[in-house]
Structure formats: structure tokens, C-alpha cells
Design a protein around this motif. Structure first.
Motif, short mmCIF file in Angstrom:
data_model
loop_
_atom_site.label_atom_id
_atom_site.label_comp_id
_atom_site.label_asym_id
_atom_site.label_seq_id
_atom_site.Cartn_x
_atom_site.Cartn_y
_atom_site.Cartn_z
N SER A 20 14.24 1.57 -9.01
CA SER A 20 14.33 2.68 -9.97
C SER A 20 13.85 2.27 -11.37
N LEU A 21 13.72 0.95 -11.62
CA LEU A 21 13.22 0.51 -12.93
C LEU A 21 11.71 0.27 -12.89
N GLY A 22 11.07 0.67 -11.81
CA GLY A 22 9.61 0.54 -11.71
C GLY A 22 9.16 -0.91 -11.77
N GLN A 23 9.92 -1.80 -11.12
CA GLN A 23 9.61 -3.23 -11.23
C GLN A 23 8.54 -3.65 -10.22
N ASN A 24 7.31 -3.65 -10.66
CA ASN A 24 6.18 -4.18 -9.88
C ASN A 24 5.53 -5.22 -10.76
N PHE A 25 5.74 -6.49 -10.43
CA PHE A 25 5.29 -7.57 -11.30
C PHE A 25 3.88 -8.02 -10.94
N LEU A 26 3.13 -8.37 -11.95
CA LEU A 26 1.74 -8.80 -11.74
C LEU A 26 1.67 -10.19 -11.13
N VAL A 27 0.84 -10.33 -10.10
CA VAL A 27 0.65 -11.67 -9.50
C VAL A 27 -0.83 -12.07 -9.53
N ILE A 50 6.41 -3.55 -23.73
CA ILE A 50 7.50 -2.86 -23.04
C ILE A 50 7.58 -3.40 -21.61
N GLY A 51 8.77 -3.85 -21.21
CA GLY A 51 8.98 -4.31 -19.84
C GLY A 51 8.30 -5.63 -19.51
N PRO A 52 8.78 -6.75 -20.07
CA PRO A 52 8.13 -8.04 -19.80
C PRO A 52 8.35 -8.58 -18.39
N ILE A 71 10.49 -5.67 -25.12
CA ILE A 71 11.66 -4.81 -24.90
C ILE A 71 11.90 -4.70 -23.40
N GLU A 72 13.02 -5.20 -22.93
CA GLU A 72 13.32 -5.18 -21.49
C GLU A 72 14.70 -4.56 -21.27
N LEU A 73 14.74 -3.56 -20.40
CA LEU A 73 16.00 -2.85 -20.13
C LEU A 73 16.91 -3.63 -19.17
N GLU A 96 16.96 -3.49 -24.39
CA GLU A 96 17.24 -2.08 -24.68
C GLU A 96 16.30 -1.17 -23.87
N ASP A 97 16.60 0.11 -23.88
CA ASP A 97 15.73 1.09 -23.26
C ASP A 97 14.59 1.40 -24.24
N ALA A 98 13.35 1.23 -23.80
CA ALA A 98 12.19 1.42 -24.68
C ALA A 98 12.13 2.84 -25.25
N LEU A 99 12.78 3.79 -24.58
CA LEU A 99 12.77 5.16 -25.09
C LEU A 99 13.75 5.35 -26.24
N ALA A 117 1.43 -3.17 -22.45
CA ALA A 117 2.47 -3.08 -21.43
C ALA A 117 1.92 -2.77 -20.05
N ASN A 118 2.56 -3.39 -19.07
CA ASN A 118 2.43 -2.94 -17.69
C ASN A 118 3.63 -2.03 -17.51
N LEU A 119 3.42 -0.74 -17.71
CA LEU A 119 4.55 0.19 -17.81
C LEU A 119 5.17 0.51 -16.46
N TYR A 121 6.26 3.03 -13.88
CA TYR A 121 5.58 4.32 -13.73
C TYR A 121 6.38 5.50 -14.26
N TYR A 122 7.72 5.45 -14.05
CA TYR A 122 8.52 6.62 -14.45
C TYR A 122 8.51 6.84 -15.97
N LEU A 123 8.14 5.79 -16.71
CA LEU A 123 8.20 5.85 -18.17
C LEU A 123 6.87 6.30 -18.79
N1 SAM Z 1 5.29 -7.03 -17.51
C1 SAM Z 1 5.71 -7.45 -16.18
C2 SAM Z 1 4.49 -7.74 -15.34
O1 SAM Z 1 3.43 -7.23 -15.70
O2 SAM Z 1 4.61 -8.44 -14.35
C3 SAM Z 1 6.61 -6.42 -15.51
C4 SAM Z 1 6.08 -5.00 -15.44
S1 SAM Z 1 7.05 -3.90 -14.47
C5 SAM Z 1 5.82 -2.71 -13.97
C6 SAM Z 1 7.95 -2.90 -15.63
C7 SAM Z 1 9.08 -3.62 -16.41
O3 SAM Z 1 9.69 -2.64 -17.28
C8 SAM Z 1 10.20 -4.18 -15.57
O4 SAM Z 1 10.50 -5.47 -16.02
C9 SAM Z 1 11.39 -3.22 -15.84
O5 SAM Z 1 12.66 -3.83 -15.72
C10 SAM Z 1 11.11 -2.79 -17.25
N2 SAM Z 1 11.68 -1.49 -17.63
C11 SAM Z 1 11.93 -0.42 -16.84
N3 SAM Z 1 12.42 0.61 -17.56
C12 SAM Z 1 12.46 0.19 -18.85
C13 SAM Z 1 12.87 0.81 -20.07
N4 SAM Z 1 13.32 2.07 -20.09
N5 SAM Z 1 12.80 0.10 -21.21
C14 SAM Z 1 12.33 -1.19 -21.20
N6 SAM Z 1 11.95 -1.83 -20.06
C15 SAM Z 1 12.00 -1.15 -18.91
#
Ligand code: SAM
Length: 278
Positions: A20-27, A50-52, A71-73, A96-99, A117-119, A121-123
């Protein structure tokens, strides 16, 4: 790229992904390189990320930028990031929440502010709308987003992708697709293709209108029912139908056209004529 080890870090800490946090990490390191190059990061830049995640992109940003604020939630990721990026003294981490972040406070007096950012998707749409419409001093936003949304943002008048999101972003920015990214470049793999897109803020909005709120109301109405002609779609509570048609005439726009064929300059012209007649 030394230290490129997303999978190793995930394994080392036994990190569990939250869908639900859209966690797809780059490899794939070539993507990281292209994002950093696309953002043209230099020592004078203050980068907001946003989202490291586990810091894959962050590490490369830290090597190039003066300062990075990530900024990482997900609080599970904070100790991992602190440990893995401990050698850098130019990183600030915000859990924190980036929003909800106060970007004005975060940016302070910084001049060269770039968002990278690699955002998740829901954001994508809410964060783009927030960062552009709330008028922060970002120079550019270089973001990885769903391919379909990137195509909508980058679309020209006339096509099926062109709509209110294209117009909103293009009002504030020049847009450029940096590259396409396939699902194998991430863990876990998303179901859709992605794109890196660069949004470069214009020094002032692309069109100068008398009433920005009215412009975006007209745009919204025009695309709410895409199949309708402008004469059926555009409403204005302050104008009679007759005066509305007069505004079309004054703007030189045929009301039988559909919204998707109008350029932002034409929407601006129409908006100003409607304003004049109000
Ligand atoms: N930057 C990393 C990479 O490229 O491998 C991770 C990218 S991953 C698509 C999105 C990241 O955003 C996750 O680490 C997730 O936990 C974080 N995230 C999700 N919702 C968030 C929010 N509202 N505010 C900040 N970070 C958020």
C-alpha cells in the motif's frame, strides 16, 4: 556504480515490503544514473527526495548535490537509511508523509531546489498538483511515475492523453520524457511500465490570465465530459448562454469544437473573454 546493492540491503535487514506504500525499489543502476543525469544535479543544488526506500537513488544524489533532504513515510526504513548512508554528512532524513510536509519551511532560503523521486504510484497526481499549485520555488521535478500518467502529462492537444493534467502541468512547466522503464528494473516488479519525466518550472506561467481559478474551472468543465462540444460542456454561473457564446466568438473559438483540441493559449483566451463579460 559502487555500493549498488538494493537486493543485498533488503536481505541484510530482512525488510518486508508494504504494497500500500507503493514500495517498488530500483535494482537497475542505469536507471538511477539516468534519473540523476536527467535532473542535472550539481554541488549548488538542494535536492528534496520523496520516498528514499533503502537509499538506492539517495546515495547517488548525495554524491552530486550540495544537500539532500529525503522524506520517507515508512519508519521501518529510517534506521536502515541512517546506517547505510552514515558516510554522508549532507543528508537530512524526515520521517513524514510527503503530502503533509511544510515545504516552505523545508526550502527556507535555498535557491536551487530540485525534487527528485521514484514516486509511489498512489502519490503521483496529488503530489504533483500540490507541489505545482502551492507555488514553491522548485526549479525542476524529475520523477519516475506510471508510463500512462507521464504520457498524459506530456501530451499535446488533439490526442486521447491530452486533458486537465496535461494543461495543469504545462501551465507551470516544460515537460520532457527522460526514458521508459520496464517492470524488471524493480523489486518487487510493478504491473505497469514506468517513465522518468522531467518537469522544468517556467519562470512564470505559460499563459498570463486575468483569473487563474476561472481558467482551471473552464478546463475542468471541458474535460469532464470529453465527448461533449465546448458549447455543451462549458458552463459559467455568471454568464447567460448568449454571453457565453459571445465570449467564444470574441476568443475566435468555435464552440462546436471539443476541449481536447484546444491549446492552453486558446483556453486562456476563452477564460479572459468570459471574465471580461462577467
Ligand atoms: N527511492 C527508492 C528506489 O527508487 O528504490 C524507493 C522508491 S518506492 C517506489 C517509493 C517510496 O516512497 C517507498 O520507500 C515508500 O515507503 C515511500 N512512500 C510511500 N508513501 C509515502 C509518503 N506519503 N510520503 C513519503 N514517502 C512515501
Amino acid at each position: 556504480m559502487e555500493n549498488f546493492n538494493t537486493k543485498d540491503i533488503v536481505k541484510k535487514y530482512g525488510f518486508k515490503f508494504t504494497k500500500s506504500l507503493g514500495q517498488n525499489f530500483l535494482v537497475d543502476e542505469s536507471i538511477v544514473k539516468d534519473i540523476v543525469e536527467g535532473a542535472e544535479i550539481g554541488p549548488e543544488d538542494f535536492v528534496i527526495e520523496i520516498g528514499p526506500g533503502v537509499g538506492t537513488l539517495t546515495r547517488e544524489l548525495l554524491k552530486k548535490a550540495g544537500r539532500v533532504c529525503s522524506i520517507e513515510l515508512d519508519s521501518e526504513l529510517i534506521p536502515i537509511l541512517k546506517e547505510e548512508l552514515r558516510d554522508f554528512d549532507n543528508l537530512e532524513l524526515i520521517n513524514e508523509d510527503a503530502l503533509k510536509v511544510d515545504y516552505r519551511e523545508l526550502i527556507g532560503e535555498e535557491k536551487n531546489v530540485k525534487l527528485v523521486a521514484n514516486l509511489p504510484y498512489y502519490l503521483t497526481t496529488p503530489i504533483i498538483v500540490k507541489l505545482l499549485t502551492e507555488d514553491y520555488s522548485f526549479k525542476s521535478l524529475t520523477i519516475m511515475i506510471q508510463k500512462e500518467v507521464a504520457e498524459r502529462i506530456n501530451a499535446a492537444p488533439g490526442g486521447k492523453d491530452y486533458g486537465s493534467l496535461s494543461l495543469l502541468v504545462q501551465y507551470y512547466c516544460n515537460t520532457k520524457i527522460v526514458r521508459k522503464v520496464t517492470p524488471e528494473c524493480f523489486i518487487p516488479q510493478p504491473k505497469v511500465d514506468s517513465m522518468v519525466i522531467s518537469l522544468e518550472k517556467l519562470p512564470s506561467p505559460r499563459v498570463n490570465v486575468k483569473d487563474k481559478k476561472l481558467l482551471f474551472e473552464i478546463i475542468r468543465d471541458s474535460f469532464n465530459m470529453r465527448r461533449k462540444t465546448l458549447s455543451n460542456a462549458v458552463k459559467n454561473s455568471k454568464l447567460s448562454k448568449e454571453n457565453l457564446m459571445k465570449a467564444f466568438e470574441m476568443a475566435g473559438i468555435n464552440p462546436q469544437r471539443r476541449g481536447e483540441t484546444l491549446s492552453i493559449e486558446e483556453f486562456a483566451e476563452l477564460s479572459d473573454k468570459i471574465k471580461e463579460l462577467q
